[in-house]
Design a protein around this motif. Sequence first.
Motif, PDB file in Angstrom:
ATOM      1  N   ALA A  82     -33.902  80.387 -84.386  1.00  0.00           N
ATOM      2  CA  ALA A  82     -34.886  79.305 -84.377  1.00  0.00           C
ATOM      3  C   ALA A  82     -34.176  77.991 -84.701  1.00  0.00           C
ATOM      4  O   ALA A  82     -33.152  77.987 -85.392  1.00  0.00           O
ATOM      5  N   GLU A 106     -34.617  73.737 -85.835  1.00  0.00           N
ATOM      6  CA  GLU A 106     -35.375  72.577 -86.299  1.00  0.00           C
ATOM      7  C   GLU A 106     -34.587  71.372 -85.808  1.00  0.00           C
ATOM      8  O   GLU A 106     -33.434  71.184 -86.198  1.00  0.00           O
ATOM      9  N   ARG A 152     -36.359  84.589 -85.006  1.00  0.00           N
ATOM     10  CA  ARG A 152     -37.155  83.469 -85.506  1.00  0.00           C
ATOM     11  C   ARG A 152     -37.172  83.414 -87.032  1.00  0.00           C
ATOM     12  O   ARG A 152     -37.753  82.512 -87.614  1.00  0.00           O
ATOM     13  N   THR A 201     -33.316  79.889 -89.217  1.00  0.00           N
ATOM     14  CA  THR A 201     -33.480  78.576 -88.584  1.00  0.00           C
ATOM     15  C   THR A 201     -32.247  77.718 -88.821  1.00  0.00           C
ATOM     16  O   THR A 201     -31.743  77.635 -89.936  1.00  0.00           O
TER      17      THR A 201
END
Length: 133
Positions: free
Chosen positions: A15, A17, A56, A59
């Motif tokens: 994942a 950001e 997931r 991150t």
Amino acid sequence: MAGRRLKGITITILAQEHARQDWHFDFEADLFRRFCENLARDMKKLGVALTVVRNRDATITINSYADLLNCVKISSPDDGHANQCVGHIIGKSEHLDIMEDIGAAVRRIAFAPETVAPSSEFRKVCHNCGCGC
């Protein structure tokens, strides 16, 4: 490839950001899906079963292209390589093209795994991904 066991390689996409949009890449887009399908088809002809999975639960904050490389891990249990980021496998990217770099990393792990430094070796190619390089 009838009668031969295919070598298994897994691409894991972590994942992300996105702190900076200039390094955004949509790993959910059709473009990437088609890239993976084509790469898997080509690799199967060469004796490699390629799988793409998502993690997931981990991150990566994307602040640079190196971080983008860090969010893609390659594993080849047959060769003793587990979850090494693309940056560790290829070193410096020539064209800052994530799909080109993933393809290069997969081919290197598939056909020249002995040329990839062990995870324990310190290499100044990535950070914050937790892979150990």
